[in-house]
Design a protein around this motif. Structure first.
Motif, PDB file in Angstrom:
ATOM      1  N   PRO A 103      44.645  30.050  27.275  1.00  0.00           N
ATOM      2  CA  PRO A 103      43.712  30.022  28.641  1.00  0.00           C
ATOM      3  C   PRO A 103      42.160  30.169  28.137  1.00  0.00           C
ATOM      4  CG  PRO A 103      45.781  31.312  29.062  1.00  0.00           C
ATOM      5  CD  PRO A 103      45.817  30.966  27.444  1.00  0.00           C
ATOM      6  N   THR A 104      41.860  31.034  27.160  1.00  0.00           N
ATOM      7  CA  THR A 104      40.525  31.539  26.589  1.00  0.00           C
ATOM      8  C   THR A 104      39.670  30.453  26.081  1.00  0.00           C
ATOM      9  OG1 THR A 104      40.998  33.794  26.322  1.00  0.00           O
ATOM     10  CG2 THR A 104      39.298  33.102  25.442  1.00  0.00           C
TER      11      THR A 104
ATOM     12  N   LEU B 166      40.647  27.535  26.014  1.00  0.00           N
ATOM     13  CA  LEU B 166      40.719  26.120  26.961  1.00  0.00           C
ATOM     14  C   LEU B 166      39.673  26.376  28.169  1.00  0.00           C
ATOM     15  CD1 LEU B 166      44.448  25.181  27.170  1.00  0.00           C
ATOM     16  CD2 LEU B 166      42.741  23.926  26.060  1.00  0.00           C
ATOM     17  N   GLY B 167      39.095  27.598  28.114  1.00  0.00           N
ATOM     18  CA  GLY B 167      38.142  27.809  29.202  1.00  0.00           C
ATOM     19  C   GLY B 167      38.628  27.951  30.414  1.00  0.00           C
ATOM     20  N   HIS B 168      39.728  28.380  30.836  1.00  0.00           N
ATOM     21  CA  HIS B 168      40.414  28.804  32.090  1.00  0.00           C
ATOM     22  C   HIS B 168      39.731  29.810  32.793  1.00  0.00           C
ATOM     23  CE1 HIS B 168      44.095  26.297  32.451  1.00  0.00           C
ATOM     24  NE2 HIS B 168      43.898  26.178  31.271  1.00  0.00           N
TER      25      HIS B 168
ATOM     26  N   GLY C 268      38.287  32.955  34.702  1.00  0.00           N
ATOM     27  CA  GLY C 268      38.900  34.414  34.580  1.00  0.00           C
ATOM     28  C   GLY C 268      38.951  34.929  33.186  1.00  0.00           C
ATOM     29  N   THR C 269      39.215  33.837  32.324  1.00  0.00           N
ATOM     30  CA  THR C 269      39.273  34.408  30.885  1.00  0.00           C
ATOM     31  C   THR C 269      37.674  35.013  30.257  1.00  0.00           C
ATOM     32  OG1 THR C 269      38.668  32.098  29.859  1.00  0.00           O
ATOM     33  CG2 THR C 269      40.922  32.918  30.523  1.00  0.00           C
ATOM     34  N   LEU C 270      38.124  36.088  29.349  1.00  0.00           N
ATOM     35  CA  LEU C 270      37.070  36.621  28.741  1.00  0.00           C
ATOM     36  C   LEU C 270      36.990  36.356  27.251  1.00  0.00           C
ATOM     37  CD1 LEU C 270      36.949  39.836  30.703  1.00  0.00           C
ATOM     38  CD2 LEU C 270      35.442  37.963  30.916  1.00  0.00           C
ATOM     39  N   PRO C 271      35.553  36.294  26.587  1.00  0.00           N
ATOM     40  CA  PRO C 271      35.804  36.304  25.129  1.00  0.00           C
ATOM     41  C   PRO C 271      35.847  37.277  24.473  1.00  0.00           C
ATOM     42  CG  PRO C 271      33.325  35.797  25.917  1.00  0.00           C
ATOM     43  CD  PRO C 271      34.355  35.845  27.038  1.00  0.00           C
ATOM     44  N   LEU C 272      36.652  37.295  23.138  1.00  0.00           N
ATOM     45  CA  LEU C 272      36.594  38.683  22.648  1.00  0.00           C
ATOM     46  C   LEU C 272      36.149  38.216  20.972  1.00  0.00           C
ATOM     47  CD1 LEU C 272      40.482  39.371  23.614  1.00  0.00           C
ATOM     48  CD2 LEU C 272      38.410  40.759  24.107  1.00  0.00           C
TER      49      LEU C 272
ATOM     50  N   GLY D  30      26.838  37.044  29.350  1.00  0.00           N
ATOM     51  CA  GLY D  30      26.903  38.248  30.034  1.00  0.00           C
ATOM     52  C   GLY D  30      28.277  38.637  29.948  1.00  0.00           C
ATOM     53  N   ASP D  31      29.453  37.855  29.280  1.00  0.00           N
ATOM     54  CA  ASP D  31      30.834  38.203  29.245  1.00  0.00           C
ATOM     55  C   ASP D  31      31.037  39.263  28.033  1.00  0.00           C
ATOM     56  OD1 ASP D  31      31.605  37.347  31.487  1.00  0.00           O
ATOM     57  OD2 ASP D  31      32.318  35.481  30.794  1.00  0.00           O
ATOM     58  N   LEU D  32      30.026  39.146  26.854  1.00  0.00           N
ATOM     59  CA  LEU D  32      30.086  39.879  25.891  1.00  0.00           C
ATOM     60  C   LEU D  32      28.861  41.021  25.740  1.00  0.00           C
ATOM     61  CD1 LEU D  32      30.779  37.012  23.293  1.00  0.00           C
ATOM     62  CD2 LEU D  32      32.262  38.806  23.595  1.00  0.00           C
ATOM     63  N   PRO D  33      29.390  42.297  25.129  1.00  0.00           N
ATOM     64  CA  PRO D  33      28.216  43.295  24.844  1.00  0.00           C
ATOM     65  C   PRO D  33      27.118  42.759  23.732  1.00  0.00           C
ATOM     66  CG  PRO D  33      30.400  43.945  24.202  1.00  0.00           C
ATOM     67  CD  PRO D  33      30.862  42.572  24.654  1.00  0.00           C
TER      68      PRO D  33
ATOM     69  N   TYR E 112      44.870  24.303  41.415  1.00  0.00           N
ATOM     70  CA  TYR E 112      44.986  24.996  40.409  1.00  0.00           C
ATOM     71  C   TYR E 112      45.788  26.006  40.425  1.00  0.00           C
ATOM     72  CZ  TYR E 112      43.552  27.713  36.399  1.00  0.00           C
ATOM     73  OH  TYR E 112      43.387  28.637  35.226  1.00  0.00           O
TER      74      TYR E 112
ATOM     75  N   TYR F 104      47.982  32.481  33.861  1.00  0.00           N
ATOM     76  CA  TYR F 104      48.217  33.861  33.371  1.00  0.00           C
ATOM     77  C   TYR F 104      47.853  34.924  34.500  1.00  0.00           C
ATOM     78  CZ  TYR F 104      43.097  34.328  32.809  1.00  0.00           C
ATOM     79  OH  TYR F 104      41.754  34.376  33.346  1.00  0.00           O
TER      80      TYR F 104
ATOM     81  N   TYR G 227      39.383  40.870  33.199  1.00  0.00           N
ATOM     82  CA  TYR G 227      40.385  39.623  32.591  1.00  0.00           C
ATOM     83  C   TYR G 227      41.225  39.252  33.802  1.00  0.00           C
ATOM     84  CZ  TYR G 227      43.328  36.856  29.891  1.00  0.00           C
ATOM     85  OH  TYR G 227      44.183  35.855  29.523  1.00  0.00           O
ATOM     86  N   GLY G 228      40.847  37.779  34.261  1.00  0.00           N
ATOM     87  CA  GLY G 228      41.647  37.243  35.189  1.00  0.00           C
ATOM     88  C   GLY G 228      40.951  37.323  36.565  1.00  0.00           C
ATOM     89  N   LEU G 229      39.602  37.804  36.593  1.00  0.00           N
ATOM     90  CA  LEU G 229      38.712  37.807  37.880  1.00  0.00           C
ATOM     91  C   LEU G 229      37.888  36.420  37.705  1.00  0.00           C
ATOM     92  CD1 LEU G 229      37.989  41.589  38.256  1.00  0.00           C
ATOM     93  CD2 LEU G 229      40.206  40.343  38.986  1.00  0.00           C
ATOM     94  N   ILE G 230      37.985  35.700  38.837  1.00  0.00           N
ATOM     95  CA  ILE G 230      36.881  34.628  38.541  1.00  0.00           C
ATOM     96  C   ILE G 230      35.504  35.088  39.025  1.00  0.00           C
ATOM     97  CG2 ILE G 230      36.419  32.136  39.352  1.00  0.00           C
ATOM     98  CD1 ILE G 230      39.019  31.683  39.563  1.00  0.00           C
TER      99      ILE G 230
ATOM    100  N   ARG H  60      27.170  38.045  35.904  1.00  0.00           N
ATOM    101  CA  ARG H  60      27.459  39.318  35.329  1.00  0.00           C
ATOM    102  C   ARG H  60      27.672  40.282  36.298  1.00  0.00           C
ATOM    103  NH1 ARG H  60      22.244  38.535  31.769  1.00  0.00           N
ATOM    104  NH2 ARG H  60      22.869  36.184  32.036  1.00  0.00           N
TER     105      ARG H  60
ATOM    106  N   GLN I 280      34.655  44.409  27.277  1.00  0.00           N
ATOM    107  CA  GLN I 280      33.512  45.478  27.956  1.00  0.00           C
ATOM    108  C   GLN I 280      34.350  46.647  28.441  1.00  0.00           C
ATOM    109  OE1 GLN I 280      30.110  44.250  28.255  1.00  0.00           O
ATOM    110  NE2 GLN I 280      30.395  42.112  29.106  1.00  0.00           N
TER     111      GLN I 280
ATOM    112  N   TYR J 247      41.475  20.820  34.452  1.00  0.00           N
ATOM    113  CA  TYR J 247      41.982  21.475  35.735  1.00  0.00           C
ATOM    114  C   TYR J 247      41.224  21.143  36.934  1.00  0.00           C
ATOM    115  CZ  TYR J 247      39.230  25.123  34.172  1.00  0.00           C
ATOM    116  OH  TYR J 247      38.434  26.085  33.712  1.00  0.00           O
TER     117      TYR J 247
END
Lengths: 477, 340
Positions: free
Chosen positions: A38-39, A41-43, A45-49, A273-276, B36, B40, B116-119, B123, B152, B224
């Motif tokens: 999912p990450t 593929l840009g789904h 709610g996903t977050l980059p690590l 903003g999703d990454l520190p 959609y 996960y 994780y998992g919240l749209i 920020r 985070q 999607y």
């Protein structure tokens, strides 16, 4: 005087186990869309690590190219729409980049050292791959999120020769320190060329042409040569051309216009903003710096100084860590670097090629080579036997002394034994003697061959040669 | 705690439509995500389900929970159909909706709970917990802590349990006028003058709209979501796919483009980012001395959201504490509520 200004933008895929921002495997050539999550593929709610290893490799590259490593940088969003860009933005670095202000030293066409400045090296993620087939576009996202560094040079490159030299040094170093496998054919090294001409006397210049996605060093060279010629005509004819984006056509040997662009595209960079923020300890940076081995360029210079090698030989031996270590071990043991370099650069390299082996796969101990060179130079075995022996040890391994003893390969230098063979060969080959006397030097080679055959390859060829010349000379040539 | 769970049919909770639950349709109230199904489950939902909490349902919200007012999570709590709700706050709208409905609403310090998992559209989009106080504490004990899927989140785990506190020992400040009964309980809190108060909402608006533009760019209909069928070329496809967004979202996206594009109003975005950096320093200084700030729910949340501080709503009152002082904030809120 018209100057050629060339700058390069090079994308290099990093050799990490996993992707930049997720735990998918970073592999090339897998069936399409089998290494995705999912990450990447840009789904929603996903977050980059952040992949720490990718940061480490980027710092390693920056250190190897003498860059300043910024202890504090950040990731940014570069926004544009394209189907292979899953999020509608690419996570990259705008300003500051992780590494800035470095250089790579090359040798120019006159053999003079020249520094090509590196403006920046930043980390980012790769996009997926669009495959255009029969009017449709298929998308493979296995490459989406693969870690990259982008290396941007200043326009210090003045010719196709220098561009190829620079790319050669860059590729060699990145491979040497394990940052990337730098395979252009697999896309792990991709290059864009920016080129324009400046006529300083007449205060004129051509618009910058950006040639995208070059797929080989030779294409880079040809495209630069072509552009120099094309832009020179524009200068001479007084044609004003704006910035333009082009592609290289290998078949026609020309660059072709893709689009004119009056200003650089606005990617509306903003902070990710999703990454520190990316904050590195000084200790972390220093540790990486300390782990960088002596680099090929430095090694070349040292081999020339310490072992008296030519630049050509030293350069070949310095390109790969396995080969350079093998050389040094053998050279130190034997005490004659030049002799060792000759054997490696001719025979060992040939054997690697014949077996389609990478240099890293060399699995032979340096001491065996040293023994072979030593025995040849001391006439214990002849050169031909030495080369055959090397091939056998290279392919199958084994002990040099044992093989010589078991097979009776030791060279025979006993004069009476050799004389007996020479007399026998001459007695059986009157035609060749006559041919030699009538001026056909090849006849001597034939007679030598016969002597070696009768001695089962063990006779000392120098002595055979001297004896034959002596007798044939006496015979009144 | 068990009592609540029994009352609520084994501890059920309601979630925002912008929270991922594998296999369920998650459209975040937007046509762009029509049909959609989440591949996960959000980390916090997974954690609650592992502790036997059950999803009661999803609350209707405005598109990406951006607008004021409409919020199905709040409605379900107000109608006593459920006692715990998880919602998404944008610019304090969840706090205001919860406050107006008399529901205890709390936004934890960012980093305490996985996103994780919240749209999230920006920020500043924050998770909000609403409902029975004890259930909020119980949920926080379950969902807070390090999540390997959210870079985070913090390692530290706080102990969310109620301990009554002596209100006289808390240095409270007021960032607006307080009701008389509150002043009686707290004494006369020192007045906090917030400089550039007007800029708070503006900075929030600028940065969040810029973020929204890129966050919603994911929903391009390629992999999607809404797929337009009337297009001639790729540009038109994108253009039409984005036509699925509602008017408010489109307005915000457009604003974000203008604020982030060179040659337009980029300096406003850069200015807002600079303002944010300065604000963070101001808050660090403020909380060296002060532990709790009280102010109107209409304006104080902007300060808390822009500076990543925890904030709660009690009616029309917003209460903010220093970063990670969440337990103190929650204890203060409960003690104050009981004292009033």
């Amino acid at each position: 005087m018209v100057k050629t200004l060339v700058g390069l933008e090079i994308h290099v895929e990093l050799k990490t186990e996993t992707k930049m921002f997720c735990s998918c495997k970073n592999v090339f050539g897998a069936p399409p869309n089998t290494h995705v999550c999912p990450t990447c593929l840009g789904h929603p709610g996903t977050l980059p690590l952040m992949n720490k290893e990718a940061v480490k490799l980027a710092v390693k590259a920056g250190s190897a190219f003498h860059c300043t490593i910024n202890e504090k940088s950040q990731m940014d969003r570069k926004k544009y729409f394209y189907p292979d860009l899953v999020k509608g933005y690419q996570i990259t670095q705008d300003s500051p980049a992780l590494c800035e202000d470095g250089y790579i030293e090359i040798m120019d066409e006159e053999g003079q050292a020249k520094n090509i400045r590196i403006e920046r090296i930043h980390i980012e993620e790769d996009t997926g791959k669009s495959i255009h087939e029969g009017g449709s576009t298929l998308l493979d996202y296995d490459r989406s999120g693969v870690p990259l560094i982008e290396i941007v040079t200043r326009p210090d490159i003045a010719s196709s020769y220098e561009a190829q030299e620079f790319l050669g040094q860059l590729r060699q170093t990145l491979k040497y320190i394990g940052v990337s496998d730098v395979k252009m054919e697999e896309g792990s090294l991709r290059c864009d060329v920016n080129i324009n001409l400046v006529d300083e006397e007449n205060d004129k210049k051509t618009g910058i042409a950006e040639i995208k996605n070059m797929n080989s060093f030779s294409a880079v060279g040809k495209a630069i040569d072509y552009e120099v010629e094309r832009q020179m005509k524009l200068l001479e004819e007084g044609v004003i051309e704006g910035k333009n984006t082009r592609r290289w056509n290998d078949l026609s040997g020309q660059t072709e216009i893709m689009r004119m662009k009056d200003e650089s595209a606005d990617y509306r960079y903003t902070v990710e903003g999703d990454l520190p923020p990316l904050v590195l300890d000084r200790e972390f940076i220093e540790e990486i710096r300390a782990s960088i081995p002596e680099l090929p360029g430095e090694k070349t210079k040292r081999f020339m100084k310490d072992y008296g090698l030519s630049h050509y030989d030293a350069d070949i031996l310095s390109r790969n860590r396995t080969i350079s270590s093998f050389f040094e071990e053998a050279a130190k043991s034997y005490g004659d670097g030049e002799a060792v370099a000759n054997w490696i650069n001719s025979d060992i390299m040939r054997l690697l090629n014949e077996n389609e082996m990478a240099e890293d796969d060399l699995d032979m101990d340096a001491e065996s080579l040293v023994k072979i060179i030593d025995y040849v130079n001391k006439d214990k075995i002849n050169t031909n036997t030495g080369k055959k022996l090397l091939r056998e040890i290279f392919n199958e391994g084994g002990d040099v002394d044992k093989i010589i003893e078991e097979r009776g390969l030791a060279q025979i230098s006993d004069d009476s034994f050799l004389k007996e063979i020479v007399d026998k060969v001459l007695g059986e080959n009157q035609e060749s003697i006559d041919a030699y006397k009538s001026g056909r030097d090849n006849a001597l080679k034939y007679l030598m061959g016969q002597c070696m055959k009768y001695s089962k390859g063990k006779g000392n060829p120098q002595k055979f040669n001297a004896m034959l010349l002596d007798i044939l000379g006496e015979a009144g040539k | 705690m068990e009592n609540y769970k029994i009352i609520d049919e084994k501890g059920s909770f309601i979630i925002d439509r912008a929270m991922m639950k594998e296999g369920l349709e998650v459209d975040a109230g937007s046509k762009a995500l029509e049909g959609y199904k989440a591949p996960y489950t959000a980390s916090l939902i997974k954690a609650l389900e592992e502790e036997d909490y059950k999803i009661f349902g999803k609350g209707m919200t405005s598109e990406f929970s951006l607008e004021e007012g409409l919020n199905g999570v709040v409605d379900a709590l107000a109608e006593d159909r459920v006692s715990l709700g998880l919602g998404l706050d944008n610019g304090g709208n969840l706090l205001r909706a919860g406050g107006a409905a008399g529901i205890f609403t709390y936004l934890p310090s960012p980093g305490l709970v996985s996103s994780y998992g919240l749209i999230k559209t920006s920020r500043f989009t924050r998770l909000g917990l609403m409902g029975e106080y004890e259930l909020v504490l119980d949920a926080m004990n379950i969902i807070s802590g390090k999540d390997p899927m959210d870079p985070q989140t913090l390692d530290e785990k706080l102990d969310f349990s109620f301990k009554e506190i002596d209100l006289n020992n808390i240095r409270a400040m007021q960032a607006g006028d307080l009701d008389r009964d509150m002043v009686e309980v707290l004494g006369e809190p020192e007045y906090l003058e917030i400089e550039d108060k007007d800029k708070l909402a503006l900075a929030y608006d600028v940065i969040s709209s810029v973020d929204l533009g890129s966050s919603t760019a994911k929903f391009d209909g390629i992999r999607y979501g809404y797929r337009p069928d009337d297009y001639e070329n790729l540009d038109e496809y994108y253009s039409n796919a984005r036509g699925a967004f509602g008017e408010e979202v489109k307005k915000q996206i457009l604003k974000g483009y203008i604020y982030s594009a060179k040659g337009y109003e980029r300096e406003i975005y850069d200015g807002a980012m600079g303002f944010l950096a300065g604000l963070d320093q101001d808050l660090k200084n403020l909380f060296k001395e002060t532990k709790i700030v009280l102010g109107p729910v209409d304006s104080l949340p902007y300060l808390a959201i822009l500076t990543n501080r925890p904030v709660a709503a009690l009616g029309k009152l917003a209460i903010m504490a220093d970063y990670l002082d969440d337990v103190k904030l929650l204890n203060f809120v409960k003690t104050l509520e009981e004292a009033l």
